[in-house]
Scaffold this motif. Structure first.
Motif, PDB file in Angstrom:
ATOM      1  N   PRO A 320       8.231   3.306   0.877  1.00  0.00           N
ATOM      2  CA  PRO A 320       7.746   2.202   0.134  1.00  0.00           C
ATOM      3  C   PRO A 320       8.210   0.814   0.814  1.00  0.00           C
ATOM      4  O   PRO A 320       7.591   0.122   1.439  1.00  0.00           O
ATOM      5  CB  PRO A 320       8.649   2.212  -0.956  1.00  0.00           C
ATOM      6  CG  PRO A 320       8.423   3.278  -1.615  1.00  0.00           C
ATOM      7  CD  PRO A 320       8.253   4.051  -0.130  1.00  0.00           C
ATOM      8  N   SER A 321       9.201   0.922   1.335  1.00  0.00           N
ATOM      9  CA  SER A 321       9.819  -0.049   2.677  1.00  0.00           C
ATOM     10  C   SER A 321       9.170   0.098   3.718  1.00  0.00           C
ATOM     11  O   SER A 321       8.870  -1.033   4.316  1.00  0.00           O
ATOM     12  CB  SER A 321      11.361   0.803   3.476  1.00  0.00           C
ATOM     13  OG  SER A 321      10.917   1.947   3.759  1.00  0.00           O
ATOM     14  N   ASP A 322       8.265   1.113   4.277  1.00  0.00           N
ATOM     15  CA  ASP A 322       7.494   0.767   6.127  1.00  0.00           C
ATOM     16  C   ASP A 322       6.010  -0.178   4.976  1.00  0.00           C
ATOM     17  O   ASP A 322       5.545  -0.603   5.598  1.00  0.00           O
ATOM     18  CB  ASP A 322       6.895   2.181   5.840  1.00  0.00           C
ATOM     19  CG  ASP A 322       8.374   2.948   6.825  1.00  0.00           C
ATOM     20  OD1 ASP A 322       8.910   1.887   7.593  1.00  0.00           O
ATOM     21  OD2 ASP A 322       7.936   3.871   6.936  1.00  0.00           O
ATOM     22  N   LEU A 323       5.313   0.389   3.739  1.00  0.00           N
ATOM     23  CA  LEU A 323       4.787  -0.406   3.177  1.00  0.00           C
ATOM     24  C   LEU A 323       5.669  -1.880   2.777  1.00  0.00           C
ATOM     25  O   LEU A 323       4.058  -2.916   3.424  1.00  0.00           O
ATOM     26  CB  LEU A 323       3.859   0.305   1.595  1.00  0.00           C
ATOM     27  CG  LEU A 323       3.728   2.005   1.770  1.00  0.00           C
ATOM     28  CD1 LEU A 323       3.256   2.371   0.353  1.00  0.00           C
ATOM     29  CD2 LEU A 323       2.221   1.433   2.202  1.00  0.00           C
ATOM     30  N   ASN A 324       6.070  -2.428   2.332  1.00  0.00           N
ATOM     31  CA  ASN A 324       6.441  -3.240   2.680  1.00  0.00           C
ATOM     32  C   ASN A 324       6.531  -3.715   3.778  1.00  0.00           C
ATOM     33  O   ASN A 324       6.290  -5.031   3.777  1.00  0.00           O
ATOM     34  CB  ASN A 324       7.594  -3.306   1.720  1.00  0.00           C
ATOM     35  CG  ASN A 324       8.347  -4.746   1.352  1.00  0.00           C
ATOM     36  OD1 ASN A 324       7.793  -4.735   0.467  1.00  0.00           O
ATOM     37  ND2 ASN A 324       9.598  -5.554   1.777  1.00  0.00           N
ATOM     38  N   SER A 347       1.215  -3.347  -0.652  1.00  0.00           N
ATOM     39  CA  SER A 347       2.141  -3.916  -1.185  1.00  0.00           C
ATOM     40  C   SER A 347       1.971  -3.448  -2.282  1.00  0.00           C
ATOM     41  O   SER A 347       3.086  -3.283  -3.122  1.00  0.00           O
ATOM     42  CB  SER A 347       1.723  -5.238  -1.270  1.00  0.00           C
ATOM     43  OG  SER A 347       2.766  -6.035  -1.863  1.00  0.00           O
ATOM     44  N   LYS A 348       1.198  -2.776  -3.263  1.00  0.00           N
ATOM     45  CA  LYS A 348       1.090  -2.738  -4.629  1.00  0.00           C
ATOM     46  C   LYS A 348       1.535  -0.978  -4.814  1.00  0.00           C
ATOM     47  O   LYS A 348       2.260  -1.021  -5.298  1.00  0.00           O
ATOM     48  CB  LYS A 348      -0.387  -2.856  -5.103  1.00  0.00           C
ATOM     49  CG  LYS A 348      -0.208  -2.683  -6.672  1.00  0.00           C
ATOM     50  CD  LYS A 348      -1.497  -2.956  -7.086  1.00  0.00           C
ATOM     51  CE  LYS A 348      -1.671  -3.170  -8.703  1.00  0.00           C
ATOM     52  NZ  LYS A 348      -3.159  -3.213  -8.921  1.00  0.00           N
ATOM     53  N   ARG A 349       0.899  -0.805  -3.597  1.00  0.00           N
ATOM     54  CA  ARG A 349       1.205   1.243  -3.384  1.00  0.00           C
ATOM     55  C   ARG A 349       2.920   1.400  -3.428  1.00  0.00           C
ATOM     56  O   ARG A 349       4.025   2.037  -3.671  1.00  0.00           O
ATOM     57  CB  ARG A 349       0.982   1.057  -1.882  1.00  0.00           C
ATOM     58  CG  ARG A 349      -0.671   1.928  -2.418  1.00  0.00           C
ATOM     59  CD  ARG A 349      -1.457   2.015  -1.272  1.00  0.00           C
ATOM     60  NE  ARG A 349      -2.882   2.660  -1.250  1.00  0.00           N
ATOM     61  CZ  ARG A 349      -3.442   4.304  -1.171  1.00  0.00           C
ATOM     62  NH1 ARG A 349      -2.307   4.739  -1.056  1.00  0.00           N
ATOM     63  NH2 ARG A 349      -4.688   4.485  -1.317  1.00  0.00           N
ATOM     64  N   SER A 350       3.645  -0.043  -2.963  1.00  0.00           N
ATOM     65  CA  SER A 350       5.170   0.354  -2.601  1.00  0.00           C
ATOM     66  C   SER A 350       6.119   0.082  -3.573  1.00  0.00           C
ATOM     67  O   SER A 350       6.882   0.818  -3.521  1.00  0.00           O
ATOM     68  CB  SER A 350       5.592  -1.376  -1.679  1.00  0.00           C
ATOM     69  OG  SER A 350       5.626  -2.016  -2.240  1.00  0.00           O
ATOM     70  N   PHE A 351       5.555  -0.225  -4.668  1.00  0.00           N
ATOM     71  CA  PHE A 351       6.242  -0.654  -5.894  1.00  0.00           C
ATOM     72  C   PHE A 351       5.760   0.034  -7.268  1.00  0.00           C
ATOM     73  O   PHE A 351       5.723   0.175  -8.151  1.00  0.00           O
ATOM     74  CB  PHE A 351       6.525  -2.032  -6.562  1.00  0.00           C
ATOM     75  CG  PHE A 351       5.575  -2.789  -7.153  1.00  0.00           C
ATOM     76  CD1 PHE A 351       4.833  -2.851  -7.978  1.00  0.00           C
ATOM     77  CD2 PHE A 351       5.213  -4.002  -5.878  1.00  0.00           C
ATOM     78  CE1 PHE A 351       4.217  -3.724  -8.047  1.00  0.00           C
ATOM     79  CE2 PHE A 351       3.818  -4.733  -6.514  1.00  0.00           C
ATOM     80  CZ  PHE A 351       2.698  -4.621  -7.048  1.00  0.00           C
ATOM     81  N   GLU A 352       4.659   1.192  -6.716  1.00  0.00           N
ATOM     82  CA  GLU A 352       4.209   1.688  -7.787  1.00  0.00           C
ATOM     83  C   GLU A 352       4.994   3.139  -8.733  1.00  0.00           C
ATOM     84  O   GLU A 352       5.791   4.055  -7.432  1.00  0.00           O
ATOM     85  CB  GLU A 352       3.256   2.806  -7.574  1.00  0.00           C
ATOM     86  CG  GLU A 352       1.802   1.856  -7.711  1.00  0.00           C
ATOM     87  CD  GLU A 352       0.716   2.541  -6.838  1.00  0.00           C
ATOM     88  OE1 GLU A 352       0.866   3.598  -6.112  1.00  0.00           O
ATOM     89  OE2 GLU A 352      -0.570   2.152  -6.271  1.00  0.00           O
ATOM     90  N   GLY A 353       5.765   2.648  -9.679  1.00  0.00           N
ATOM     91  CA  GLY A 353       7.220   3.903 -10.575  1.00  0.00           C
ATOM     92  C   GLY A 353       8.705   3.385  -9.897  1.00  0.00           C
ATOM     93  O   GLY A 353       9.092   3.834 -10.008  1.00  0.00           O
ATOM     94  N   ASN A 354       8.194   2.169  -9.254  1.00  0.00           N
ATOM     95  CA  ASN A 354       9.108   1.463  -8.430  1.00  0.00           C
ATOM     96  C   ASN A 354       9.545   0.169  -9.010  1.00  0.00           C
ATOM     97  O   ASN A 354      11.071  -0.104  -9.620  1.00  0.00           O
ATOM     98  CB  ASN A 354       9.692   1.441  -7.172  1.00  0.00           C
ATOM     99  CG  ASN A 354      10.850   1.158  -6.218  1.00  0.00           C
ATOM    100  OD1 ASN A 354      10.948   0.143  -6.413  1.00  0.00           O
ATOM    101  ND2 ASN A 354      10.198   1.038  -5.286  1.00  0.00           N
ATOM    102  N   ASN A 355       9.280  -1.276  -9.295  1.00  0.00           N
ATOM    103  CA  ASN A 355       9.399  -1.907  -9.562  1.00  0.00           C
ATOM    104  C   ASN A 355      10.519  -2.631  -9.072  1.00  0.00           C
ATOM    105  O   ASN A 355      10.857  -3.250  -9.875  1.00  0.00           O
ATOM    106  CB  ASN A 355       9.673  -2.226 -11.369  1.00  0.00           C
ATOM    107  CG  ASN A 355       8.151  -1.871 -11.897  1.00  0.00           C
ATOM    108  OD1 ASN A 355       7.282  -1.798 -11.310  1.00  0.00           O
ATOM    109  ND2 ASN A 355       8.758  -1.221 -13.252  1.00  0.00           N
ATOM    110  N   SER A 356      10.659  -2.373  -8.254  1.00  0.00           N
ATOM    111  CA  SER A 356      11.832  -2.965  -7.046  1.00  0.00           C
ATOM    112  C   SER A 356      11.183  -4.130  -7.283  1.00  0.00           C
ATOM    113  O   SER A 356      10.036  -4.913  -6.491  1.00  0.00           O
ATOM    114  CB  SER A 356      11.808  -2.489  -5.387  1.00  0.00           C
ATOM    115  OG  SER A 356      12.866  -4.135  -5.090  1.00  0.00           O
ATOM    116  N   PRO A 357      12.223  -5.437  -7.793  1.00  0.00           N
ATOM    117  CA  PRO A 357      11.746  -7.305  -7.410  1.00  0.00           C
ATOM    118  C   PRO A 357      11.515  -7.405  -5.786  1.00  0.00           C
ATOM    119  O   PRO A 357      10.785  -8.241  -5.363  1.00  0.00           O
ATOM    120  CB  PRO A 357      13.397  -7.785  -7.590  1.00  0.00           C
ATOM    121  CG  PRO A 357      14.150  -7.071  -8.550  1.00  0.00           C
ATOM    122  CD  PRO A 357      13.468  -5.121  -7.928  1.00  0.00           C
ATOM    123  N   ALA A 358      12.038  -6.800  -5.161  1.00  0.00           N
ATOM    124  CA  ALA A 358      12.028  -7.281  -3.654  1.00  0.00           C
ATOM    125  C   ALA A 358      10.395  -7.112  -3.284  1.00  0.00           C
ATOM    126  O   ALA A 358       9.671  -7.690  -2.298  1.00  0.00           O
ATOM    127  CB  ALA A 358      13.269  -6.958  -2.321  1.00  0.00           C
TER     128      ALA A 358
END
Length: 409
Positions: A320-324, A347-358
């Motif tokens: 997710p950090s790489d996608l972001n 970006s949407k893929r990066s927080f799927e199942g994560n919901n990190s505010p950043a």
């Protein structure tokens, strides 16, 4: 006149403030520094730095001027700074030290900055520290072992060279030498320790191997190829493969890209060479390094398909950090709509199942740059509301910019 007088009155106080920190010698040669240390029976503290090194500047500007640092160093050490790079702005003192600086860097394998070397009053080296610290107190804690023969790095290395081989000693010295970027000695000590081990794949040994193995030429590199499941149980899922791909990229990809003439044929040649020896990793390494090459070059025409291709082939392995990172870089540096739309998907893929505010913040900013203002504000509010009140200021400022139609990039 009053202004000049005020300045003259201020200067002594400024000098007094500076004198409270670590005193570094100026105008002395290396031979004279050693003679002064011997005459005063003090250790030598040598700050090996480069002009481009951020942590070096932090130590010089923030840590060394502090009274606490001066109180510790000044009565125990003769301190000196040695610049190890060359610039067209070098002064006379730096140029006079050039030959000695080059010899010091070579003799003590100084390859990371800042490196601090400590010499005994008679001039022989006893200790080495790599990297600074955030506070004077923390740095002093790191320097204190330099005054204790039982903890001095080079004193322990001398014991190794004279034949000491007990297991606990070897393990500690192997770990220390690796952490200190002392490659030649690290290889010798680590080899001696690992040869004494019946089981190379204990958790402690795996962690040591992870630090020590940096080349395909290492005797233990094949462990990361063949024992990845056992290694991953200690280091984390995928870490063995990550180690292998990093080493292969450094040896096969990086040299091939050290030119301004990188063409599709360049990538084909890299993949071909890798396939002959490491077929399992070839395609993935090339695909991943294409992304970072085009990112570094700002080549958005090739960057977008490179990321999409990598996600399509290795989606589950993309952090997710790489996608972001990919998405945020596009947000900041690219105005092409197709590129922004692709980044929105990453970006949407990066927080799927994560919901990190950043991560959600990146998504909201991309929506905003694409003109989808209401959606952007909604997502940015969602990100902000997931944070404690004390951490919401930056998000709130972004929301206000969005509401007022101001750029957030």
């Amino acid at each position: 006149m009053k202004r000049i007088l005020s300045l003259l009155l201020f200067l002594p106080f400024l000098a007094m403030a500076q004198d409270k920190g670590v005193h570094f010698e100026h105008g002395l040669s290396w031979a004279e520094v050693k003679a002064k240390a011997k005459a005063e029976n003090k250790y030598i503290f040598m700050d090996c730095f480069t002009t481009w090194c951020g942590p070096c500047k932090f130590m010089s500007n923030t840590i060394f001027p502090q009274e606490q640092a001066g109180a510790f160093f000044n009565d125990k050490f003769v301190s000196v700074k040695v610049q190890l790079d060359s610039t067209n702005k070098d002064n006379e003192e730096v140029n006079k030290w050039r030959a000695d600086a080059n010899k010091i860097a070579k003799d003590y394998n100084v390859v990371a900055y800042p490196t601090f070397l400590v010499f005994a009053p008679d001039g022989h080296i006893v200790h080495r520290i790599v990297g600074g610290a955030q506070t004077a107190e923390a740095f002093i804690t790191r320097v204190k072992p330099a005054l204790n023969p039982e903890e001095q790095y080079y004193t322990q290395l001398d014991a190794f060279n004279k034949g000491r081989r007990d297991t606990a000693f070897l393990r500690k010295l192997a770990t220390t030498s690796t952490q200190l970027y002392d490659k030649a000695n690290s290889e010798k000590v680590t080899a001696a320790y690992l040869h004494s081990q019946k089981d190379l794949l204990t958790p402690a040994n795996i962690r040591l191997l992870n630090s020590a193995v940096t080349s395909t030429k290492s005797k233990w590199f094949p462990l990361f190829l063949n024992e990845n499941e056992k290694i991953d149980k200690v280091l984390g899922e995928g870490e063995a493969d990550r180690k292998v791909t990093t080493i292969l990229a450094n040896e096969y990809v990086k040299p091939a890209l050290a030119t301004d003439n990188v063409t599709p044929a360049t990538w084909t040649k890299i993949e071909s060479k890798l396939t002959r020896q490491y077929p399992k990793y070839a395609k993935k390494i090339v695909a991943f390094n294409k992304i970072h090459y085009y990112l570094r070059k700002g080549d958005w025409v090739n960057f977008r398909p490179a990321v999409n291709s990598y996600i399509q082939q290795y989606g589950k392995d993309v952090a997710p950090s790489d996608l972001n990172t990919y998405a945020w870089t596009v947000f900041e540096k690219c105005d092409d709509k197709a590129c922004l739309e692709a980044a929105l998907d990453w970006s949407k893929r990066s927080f799927e199942g994560n919901n990190s505010p950043a991560l959600i913040d990146t998504y909201a900013n991309l929506l905003y740059k694409l003109g989808r203002k209401d959606e952007a504000i909604s997502w940015e509010e969602k990100a902000m509301n997931a944070l404690p009140e004390s951490d919401r200021a930056d998000f709130n400022a972004t929301i206000n910019k969005m509401k007022n139609g101001q750029p957030t990039w």
